[in-house]
Scaffold this active site. Structure first.
Site, PDB file in Angstrom:
ATOM      1  N   GLY A   6       0.783  -1.235   0.000  1.00 47.09           N
ATOM      2  CA  GLY A   6       0.000   0.000   0.000  1.00 47.09           C
ATOM      3  C   GLY A   6       0.809   1.277   0.000  1.00 47.09           C
ATOM      4  O   GLY A   6       0.282   2.349   0.313  1.00 47.09           O
ATOM      5  N   LYS A   7       2.086   1.205  -0.372  1.00 43.92           N
ATOM      6  CA  LYS A   7       2.944   2.397  -0.370  1.00 43.92           C
ATOM      7  C   LYS A   7       2.391   3.512  -1.249  1.00 43.92           C
ATOM      8  O   LYS A   7       2.429   4.684  -0.870  1.00 43.92           O
ATOM      9  CB  LYS A   7       4.357   2.050  -0.869  1.00 43.92           C
ATOM     10  CG  LYS A   7       5.178   1.165   0.008  1.00 43.92           C
ATOM     11  CD  LYS A   7       6.604   1.043  -0.511  1.00 43.92           C
ATOM     12  CE  LYS A   7       6.688   0.617  -1.966  1.00 43.92           C
ATOM     13  NZ  LYS A   7       6.101  -0.715  -2.217  1.00 43.92           N
ATOM     14  N   LYS A  10       8.737   9.139  -7.300  1.00 41.90           N
ATOM     15  CA  LYS A  10       8.952   7.687  -7.305  1.00 41.90           C
ATOM     16  C   LYS A  10      10.398   7.462  -7.698  1.00 41.90           C
ATOM     17  O   LYS A  10      10.840   7.910  -8.756  1.00 41.90           O
ATOM     18  CB  LYS A  10       8.001   7.022  -8.303  1.00 41.90           C
ATOM     19  CG  LYS A  10       8.133   5.509  -8.405  1.00 41.90           C
ATOM     20  CD  LYS A  10       7.445   4.809  -7.258  1.00 41.90           C
ATOM     21  CE  LYS A  10       7.469   3.280  -7.477  1.00 41.90           C
ATOM     22  NZ  LYS A  10       6.830   2.559  -6.355  1.00 41.90           N
TER      23      LYS A  10
END
EC number: 6.3.3.3
Length: 239
Positions: free
Chosen positions: A24-25, A47
């Protein structure tokens, strides 16, 4: 040590990692960014690398959706995700398969550019804390050498205690300050397991020297973060 300390005033960076892949990052990163933005912090997400996609990072696109904003110029020019790979694997392998190399300074320069424009950059990792970015460099070591604080995503599913404690131990050994744990309740099947796992994790934070870090629940209504939690993440007591 990969990086030298910079003296230039710039936005803060927080790394977001998880105890495993698929924990769930991405959702946590996007929701945290929205929370911080709503409290007045100019916030952007980044990211570090994305595998298994082309074009714009799918995780960055999900961040923007959760933040309630459109894709930004920095998303379209690759600043918020400097490395994209089509092959769905750990970054070190995806780069090898595609005949490319990951240069950590390319990532660092991208973060610098964002720090000049925003108060806060949330840097989402890939997979778990010890995923290799290159054959020689783990994500945890990148975070340590950059001097970032860390938000760790855990979960209520069976096995999370072991994975979370291993991650906390890895952070403690490296001197990475854990600023918070987000406890993802989407996985829970038995409330006794979920409640006990949360208690064990909260106790472990104190045992590993991260006693000021809040445990924030993620459930169907979103993050349960209070303004005080957000303040403790950005400005931990005693630091």
């Amino acid at each position: 040590m990969l990086f030298q300390k910079e003296k230039v005033m710039k936005g803060q960076v927080l790394a977001i990692s998880g105890i495993d892949t698929g924990i769930g990052k991405t959702v946590v990163t996007g929701l945290l960014a929205r929370c911080f933005a709503e409290t007045g912090w100019r916030t952007i997400t980044q990211k570090i690398a994305q595998t298994g996609c082309e074009g714009v990072s799918e995780d960055i696109a999900e961040h923007r959706k959760l933040m309630g904003i459109d894709l930004q110029e920095a998303d379209l020019d690759g600043t918020t995700c400097p490395y994209l790979f089509r092959f769905p694997a750990s970054p070190h392998l995806a780069a090898t398969v595609e005949g490319r190399e990951i240069d950590f300074m390319t990532i660092r320069r991208s973060t610098f550019r964002l720090q000049k424009l925003y108060d806060l950059v949330l840097l989402e990792g890939v997979g778990g804390l010890l995923v290799p970015l290159t054959p020689e460099l783990l994500f945890a070591d990148y975070v340590r050498d950059a001097g970032y604080g860390l938000v760790l995503v855990s979960a209520s599913r069976l096995g999370s205690i072991n994975h979370t404690l291993l991650s906390l131990e890895a952070c403690a050994r490296r001197g990475i300050p854990v600023r918070a744990i987000v406890y993802n309740r989407y996985f829970e099947a038995d409330e006794r397991i979920a409640a006990n796992t949360r208690e064990v994790i909260a106790a472990a934070l104190k045992r590993y020297g991260f006693g000021e870090a809040p445990v924030i629940d993620l459930n169907t209504s979103g993050l349960s973060a209070e303004p005080g939690d957000l303040q403790r993440i950005l400005n931990p007591p005693g630091q």
